[in-house]
Design an enzyme around this catalytic site. Structure first.
Site, short mmCIF file in Angstrom:
data_model
loop_
_atom_site.label_atom_id
_atom_site.label_comp_id
_atom_site.label_asym_id
_atom_site.label_seq_id
_atom_site.Cartn_x
_atom_site.Cartn_y
_atom_site.Cartn_z
N MET A 1 -11.65 4.19 -4.37
CA MET A 1 -11.98 3.09 -3.46
C MET A 1 -10.74 2.42 -2.87
O MET A 1 -10.68 1.19 -2.75
CB MET A 1 -12.85 2.06 -4.20
CG MET A 1 -14.15 2.63 -4.73
SD MET A 1 -15.17 3.38 -3.43
CE MET A 1 -15.77 1.90 -2.63
N HIS B 1 -18.83 11.05 0.77
CA HIS B 1 -19.24 9.76 1.31
C HIS B 1 -20.77 9.67 1.23
O HIS B 1 -21.47 10.63 1.58
CB HIS B 1 -18.78 9.64 2.77
CG HIS B 1 -19.12 8.30 3.35
ND1 HIS B 1 -18.38 7.16 3.08
CD2 HIS B 1 -20.13 7.92 4.15
CE1 HIS B 1 -18.93 6.14 3.70
NE2 HIS B 1 -19.99 6.57 4.35
N ARG C 1 0.84 -1.20 0.00
CA ARG C 1 0.00 0.00 0.00
C ARG C 1 0.88 1.26 0.00
O ARG C 1 0.60 2.23 -0.70
CB ARG C 1 -0.90 -0.02 1.24
CG ARG C 1 -2.01 1.00 1.22
CD ARG C 1 -2.87 0.87 2.45
NE ARG C 1 -3.68 -0.34 2.47
CZ ARG C 1 -4.83 -0.50 1.83
NH1 ARG C 1 -5.31 0.48 1.09
NH2 ARG C 1 -5.50 -1.62 1.92
C1 GRF Z 1 -20.31 7.86 -4.77
O1 GRF Z 1 -21.49 7.34 -4.25
C2 GRF Z 1 -19.46 8.44 -3.68
O2 GRF Z 1 -20.21 8.96 -2.64
C3 GRF Z 1 -18.68 7.26 -3.20
O3 GRF Z 1 -18.40 6.52 -4.36
C4 GRF Z 1 -19.40 6.77 -5.34
C5 GRF Z 1 -18.68 7.22 -6.57
O4 GRF Z 1 -19.55 7.35 -7.66
N1 GRF Z 1 -17.50 7.68 -2.48
P1 GRF Z 1 -19.04 8.00 -9.01
O5 GRF Z 1 -17.82 7.19 -9.48
O6 GRF Z 1 -18.68 9.42 -8.73
O7 GRF Z 1 -20.18 7.87 -9.95
#
Ligand code: GRF
Length: 233
Positions: A107, A126, A82
């Site tokens: 992520m 979030h 990491r």
């Molecule tokens: C969103 O729901 C955000 O809140 C979360 O990951 C998702 C990302 O969606 N952290 P996108 O890739 O922006 O469509």
């Protein structure tokens, strides 16, 4: 973005201020990039210098390219640890000398070293009303608990996962027959409104993280109506 100005409010002029260069922003993504798209479409008072993904198949990479923004892939799986991945990420980010790093559906958990490096310059969105439902699968967990109001949060990132100082939140009602997907769509619609707003505030100097770890606001507060859910008769 909806704007209601009052005479005493610091106006967002759409730039970083007279004589000030526009702030530079780098976005980190992992997936479809709908928040990235909302940010790009909002025409914010900043320069989006690069979009970096830890996955080569992230849909958001195409969105960046369509907007003429460099789309860079650094696959986390190609690094032995990491910290090795985070070091490579920092090198790539630093090539753009950003004022702000925006996590838009990124992520990967970042190392404390990464988070410290970008203290006060790193924000995340979030899909819950933090501090409730930190972590994953927020919409299903909210439905299982029977909450009547759910939402999303933009916050500064600290090493306390999903618990950094809060900049803005949006609340939505949870409806009787909601599925996780239906609720997610309702929340996502609000994400696309509050994330550009938060970035605009930071890039125009109206919001910053103070040395005491609290968010400083130079905004005239716009009172929001209460949300009661289910609605009253
Ligand atoms: C969103 O729901 C955000 O809140 C979360 O990951 C998702 C990302 O969606 N952290 P996108 O890739 O922006 O469509």
């Amino acid at each position: 973005m909806r704007r209601r100005h009052r005479s005493s409010e610091l106006l967002d002029t759409g730039s970083a201020g007279a004589g000030q260069p526009a702030k530079t922003v780098v976005l980190l993504i992992s997936g479809r990039g709908s928040n990235l798209e909302a940010i790009l479409q909002a025409q914010l008072p900043c320069r989006i210098a690069a979009v970096i993904s830890n996955r080569a198949d992230a849909g958001g990479l195409d969105i960046a390219r369509e907007h003429g923004i460099p789309a860079i892939v650094i696959e986390h799986g190609k690094f032995p640890s990491r910290s090795a991945f985070d070091e490579a990420l920092i090198m790539e980010i630093e090539a753009n000398r950003p004022d702000l790093v925006v996590l838009a559906g990124f992520m990967r958990i970042l190392t404390p070293e990464f988070v410290e490096h970008y203290r006060g310059r790193l924000i995340n969105i979030h899909p819950s009303l933090l501090p409730s439902y930190s972590g994953l699968d927020t919409h299903r967990r909210a439905l299982n608990d029977g909450v009547k109001i759910h939402g999303c949060t933009v916050h500064y990132v600290t090493s306390d996962l999903d618990h950094g100082p809060i900049i803005i939140q949006a609340a939505v009602p949870v409806l009787k027959d909601d599925t996780p997907a239906a609720l997610a769509a309702r929340v996502l619609h609000e994400e696309h409104r509050i994330y550009p707003q938060a970035i605009s505030w930071i890039c125009s100097g109206r919001v910053a993280l103070g040395g005491d770890g609290k968010v400083n606001f130079r905004l005239l507060e716009q009172p929001a109506p209460p949300l009661i859910s289910p609605g009253l008769d």
